[in-house]
Design a protein around this motif. Sequence first.
Motif: not given
Length: 507
Positions: A158-162, A215-222, A245-253, A282-288
């Motif tokens: 229900g939220r993104r995790v690293g 219960t899963m430990t997410l990785r960057k490759e997921d 899709q694990l991308s729904q739960a993943l945030r990579v800074s 990930y996800p692809g939304n950044v503001n620079v």
Amino acid sequence: MEPLPPPRPGRVAWSLTCLVLLALRGWPGAGAQVTQGFELQQPQDKVSMEAGETLTLTCTVSPGGPPGSMKWLKGWGSENQTIYGQTGSFPRVTRAVDESETDFSIHIRDVQPEDAGTYYCVKFQKLFPDGEELFRRGKGTEVSVLAKPTHPVVSGPGRRVGPGESVPFTCTAGGFFPQDISVKWFKNRTSISAQPAQITPGQTKASYNMSSTVTMTLRKEDVRSQLICEVQHLTLRAPLRGTYQLSQALRVSPIVHVDADPPSPVGVNKTVKFICHVKGFYPGNVNVTWLENGTEMSLQNTSRPVEMSQGLFQLSSVVEVKAMEEKNGSTFTCRVVHDAQVPVERVTTLWIAAPDREGVNSMSTAANGSLLVIYIVVGVVCTVLALLVAAILYLIRMKQSKGKSSPSARLHEPEKSSEATTQESDPNNLTYADLNFEKEKKSIRRMVEMSQQSEYACIQTNRAPNGDDNLTYADLDMVHLSKAPKRPAPHPEETGSEYASVQIPRK
Ligand SMILES: *[C@@H]1O[C@H](CO)[C@@H](O)[C@H](O)[C@H]1NC(C)=O
Ligand SMILES: *[C@@H]1O[C@H](CO)[C@@H](O)[C@H](O)[C@H]1NC(C)=O
Ligand SMILES: *[C@@H]1O[C@H](CO)[C@@H](O)[C@H](O)[C@H]1NC(C)=O
Ligand SMILES: *[C@@H]1O[C@H](CO)[C@@H](O)[C@H](O)[C@H]1NC(C)=O
Ligand SMILES: *[C@@H]1O[C@H](CO)[C@@H](O)[C@H](O)[C@H]1NC(C)=O
């Protein structure tokens, strides 16, 4: 009671029976006699079927029962429910044999899990003056409705995790019967273990719900991985799969760093590009945004995020700054806000080269090429000088050799070692130096210089007088052999002797 039917033989007979019954009611023995022959058959014990099918419940009675209605009841006791009666509206139910007096079988179409239960075929007996009571009932048919599970649904945290965080994923499916169900989990194609599925009563009595958690430990490759919940049940020909899709739960800074082109310090009024590299997010939304001394800059050029092979994104943002003197020491900050997280900032400082250094600076930049030219010129000059020196030396030597009054012997250098020599005088005022070589069989026997100005040295490979290899010394008037490196003849020359310098390499 049925609405008045057109008179038929059976009805007439039944009416007569009624009259008889009414007449005989005061006499108990007579009623018992009539009912003794009555038989009610409900042959089905258990019926199992799939939801949506049509259920057929069979019930037959012998003719000639007492007056009173027939009914199908579901359940017994206070929980009973009339499924079909001779009066009332039962939209899903039809009689198997319309209007039959003996076959009271029914069809129930589009059976649902909630239709599961025990069904009774019941014969009532009319009471006088009104109402009726139970007369006979069948032994009951137990109906179970197999029900397919709903399509499994996988829900995430229900939220993104690293990367590195452990989160639960739950798979649910419901409305199935019977309760045995198998649940398997896969990440992509790899099976993963889960706690046993929880089976709970579903919405209706005869259906169940299932919930299974991993219960899963997410990785960057997921970012590109998929979670699959596979459900198999008696009612299913092929398993049902719910995916996530694990991308729904993943945030990579992102990883952020800033480059300056050219790097500081820079010459006054040069254009400097500051490049902010934002990578692997990930996800692809950044503001620079860019800040100059803390104030947001307007002229900035940020590229669109580009998806890399792993599904992560990257982009870069550029600002161009004119390195005016007053900007010396200014800070330029690249501020990156990724997915509404805390901003990441990278700061760089612009240094402007001092004016005196600027000469060197411009020299080193502009003259990077001319420096090379200088090297080349110096190299060429040196080479020319060296050649000149060599030429002069050569000329001097030539002069020296020309200026000699008496002939001098020049010896052709032997191959390896030289041995004793003999010398003989030439009648034509030529000087020979004969050198004997022991080992060299192919040595030149005689070498004659054609120039009239020169002397001859004849080298022969004759037998050596002794075996001393290392030092050859010819104690001749005209030839002096020495182990020393080649050197010019001594000047002035000793009278009465000529020198030939012969180099004899050691073995
Ligand atoms: C069916 O239920 C009704 C009402 O709850 C009750 O009066 C009746 O006796 C029950 N009939 C049977 C056969 O259990
Ligand atoms: C059972 O599952 C169904 C569908 O999955 C759902 O609508 C229902 O609320 C669940 N009932 C219970 C008691 O969990
Ligand atoms: C830099 O540019 C400013 C204005 O653009 C000019 O006044 C100044 O002389 C320039 N300085 C150098 C060293 O070229
Ligand atoms: C931003 O940079 C791209 C490529 O470097 C260039 O094509 C584009 O014109 C630039 N946009 C602005 C507003 O400078
Ligand atoms: C810029 O600042 C640095 C450090 O304070 C100094 O060494 C340098 O001379 C300055 N440059 C100019 C052009 O003033």
